[in-house]
Design an enzyme around this catalytic site. Structure first.
Site, PDB file in Angstrom:
ATOM      1  N   LYS A  47      49.524  61.203  29.170  1.00 14.35           N
ATOM      2  CA  LYS A  47      48.092  61.522  29.154  1.00 14.35           C
ATOM      3  C   LYS A  47      47.300  60.542  28.282  1.00 14.35           C
ATOM      4  O   LYS A  47      47.870  59.735  27.578  1.00 14.35           O
ATOM      5  CB  LYS A  47      47.880  62.971  28.672  1.00 14.35           C
ATOM      6  CG  LYS A  47      48.473  64.004  29.646  1.00 14.35           C
ATOM      7  CD  LYS A  47      47.833  63.948  31.008  1.00 14.35           C
ATOM      8  CE  LYS A  47      48.336  65.021  31.957  1.00 14.35           C
ATOM      9  NZ  LYS A  47      49.648  64.761  32.538  1.00 14.35           N
TER      10      LYS A  47
HETATM   11  C1  LIG Z   1      46.626  68.518  36.443  1.00 16.59           C
HETATM   12  C2  LIG Z   1      47.681  68.956  35.483  1.00 16.59           C
HETATM   13  N1  LIG Z   1      47.804  70.260  35.195  1.00 16.59           N
HETATM   14  C3  LIG Z   1      48.698  70.703  34.317  1.00 16.59           C
HETATM   15  C4  LIG Z   1      49.553  69.847  33.664  1.00 16.59           C
HETATM   16  C5  LIG Z   1      50.559  70.423  32.745  1.00 16.59           C
HETATM   17  O1  LIG Z   1      50.514  69.920  31.457  1.00 16.59           O
HETATM   18  P1  LIG Z   1      51.840  69.881  30.552  1.00 16.59           P
HETATM   19  O2  LIG Z   1      52.724  68.810  31.126  1.00 16.59           O
HETATM   20  O3  LIG Z   1      51.347  69.554  29.189  1.00 16.59           O
HETATM   21  O4  LIG Z   1      52.469  71.227  30.629  1.00 16.59           O
HETATM   22  C6  LIG Z   1      49.459  68.467  33.914  1.00 16.59           C
HETATM   23  C7  LIG Z   1      50.277  67.453  33.239  1.00 16.59           C
HETATM   24  O5  LIG Z   1      51.412  67.347  33.151  1.00 16.59           O
HETATM   25  C8  LIG Z   1      48.527  68.007  34.873  1.00 16.59           C
HETATM   26  O6  LIG Z   1      48.435  66.711  35.174  1.00 16.59           O
END
Ligand SMILES: Cc1ncc(COP(=O)(O)O)c(C=O)c1O
Length: 375
Positions: free
Chosen positions: A187
């Site tokens: 990110k």
């Molecule tokens: C659009 C979206 N939603 C949710 C997530 C979930 O985030 P995390 O990986 O921190 O659980 C991500 C990233 O991985 C994402 O790109």
């Protein structure tokens, strides 16, 4: 595979190591500590969110948003179909039923028109909508928020990819009752792994905090009236995040610059309507987390380009496969018009990490041009 250019690798750029060192010296390695509080305060002041809760992932943040909103077994939850599964998992954790809404070509994000169509035709009133701001570009969030208010639907924004993006000068993730951020490794800012829940309502955000620490009562011994989760962010990860967040505007500017370099180099292909980049809706600023484009001729196969770039040590990726096309959701209800399928079948994400230089973008773009000529 050892790529020369990754899609979006972590980029440490300031005080991260010093803050981690401070966390070590204080011996507040985990579970919590001063950097967790600082990260929450700094995210609140950057986004103007009234409340924030640091967590171990964006997925956990979505889960807590649904749990504290009382969404459970059999409830309908509307969601963007054109997204990553992390946006949807929490609906399943709660035993609720996801209903997928397609995108429009103006934003590549959730279509307000299809949202209304779904709300007018579903057999049962949905309890919530999770709308994603994909690839760091804003969805038509003001319009979507208005529709949700009109139909009495709770709005949750998946701003996992869009920290630093705003619509009408208001940050993504702060329009709904809740917004979530992800700080995973790829990110725009990373804590190595982590996330944040942004909440309008203090009481509800504090309830999420309670669930995130195993639903412990405030007593000298462990007393449980309810069950919770182990979802908090460690102080070490938060220390990295505090350093990263100091650089957020620099990072957004650089990602936007990288997008402009791609645009400049591929301007002939845009003018001849060979390809188009993901749009930025009027009155918004995206963070251009990833530069994405789609080919306008059905004869161009993006997977062949992904393969060709990989051979040159360049990581790229097809656009997200929409949720309504996933085997897991074969039997789900959806309100679609083919837009996200078209995007998936015609588009790719390009390397967009903050360390890229103009000459790197020129090299990648020239390979795309060569690929298009040799078709
Ligand atoms: C659009 C979206 N939603 C949710 C997530 C979930 O985030 P995390 O990986 O921190 O659980 C991500 C990233 O991985 C994402 O790109």
């Amino acid at each position: 595979m050892g790529f020369r250019f990754f899609l979006s690798p972590p980029q440490m750029s300031g005080n991260e190591q010093q803050y981690v060192q401070e966390a070590f010296e204080s011996n507040y390695i985990a579970p919590l500590g001063a950097f967790v509080n600082t990260l929450e305060e700094n995210v609140k002041s950057y986004t103007a969110s009234p409340n924030a809760l640091a967590l171990n992932s964006g997925t956990s943040a979505l889960h807590l948003a649904l749990r504290v909103s009382g969404i459970g077994q059999g409830d309908f939850v509307l969601a963007s179909s054109f997204t990553f599964i992390g946006s949807i998992d929490a609906i399943l954790y709660q035993g609720a039923i996801p209903i997928f809404i397609d995108s429009d070509l103006e934003s590549w994000n959730l279509s307000p028109k299809l949202l209304i169509r779904a709300l007018e035709s579903l057999p049962k009133k949905p309890k919530a909508l999770i709308v994603t701001h994909l690839y760091g570009q804003c969805a038509k969030i003001a319009e979507i928020a208005e529709i949700c208010a009109q139909y009495g639907i709770l709005l949750i924004e998946d701003a996992a990819e869009s920290l630093g993006a705003f619509y009408d000068k208001k940050h993504s993730g702060t329009f709904g009752e809740f917004g979530i951020l992800s700080f995973n490794g790829n990110k725009i800012i990373t804590t190595s792994g982590g996330g944040m829940l942004l909440g309008k309502n203090q009481e509800k955000t504090e309830k999420a905090r309670y669930y995130s620490t195993q639903a412990r009562e405030n007593l000298p011994f462990y007393e449980h009236l309810d069950y919770g989760y182990n979802y908090r962010l460690s102080n070490i990860c938060a220390a990295i995040g505090v350093g990263q967040l100091e650089q957020i505007e620099v990072k957004v500017s650089k990602r936007r610059k990288i997008f402009e370099w791609y645009q400049e180099t591929l301007h002939k292909e845009v003018e001849s309507q060979t390809l188009e980049f993901m749009p930025e809706i009027p009155n918004s600023r995206g963070n251009r987390w990833l530069t994405t484009l789609r080919f306008l001729s059905p004869k161009v196969n993006p997977l062949a380009l992904v393969e060709l770039l990989a051979k040159a040590g360049i990581e790229s990726r097809p656009l997200w496969k929409p949720m309504h096309l996933q085997p897991l959701f074969r039997d789900s209800i959806s309100c679609v018009d083919g837009t996200s399928q078209k995007l998936f079948e015609s588009g790719i994400c390009l390397p967009s990490g903050g360390a890229l230089e103009k000459c790197d973008i020129d090299e990648i773009a020239s390979l795309i041009q060569k690929f298009l000529k040799n078709r």
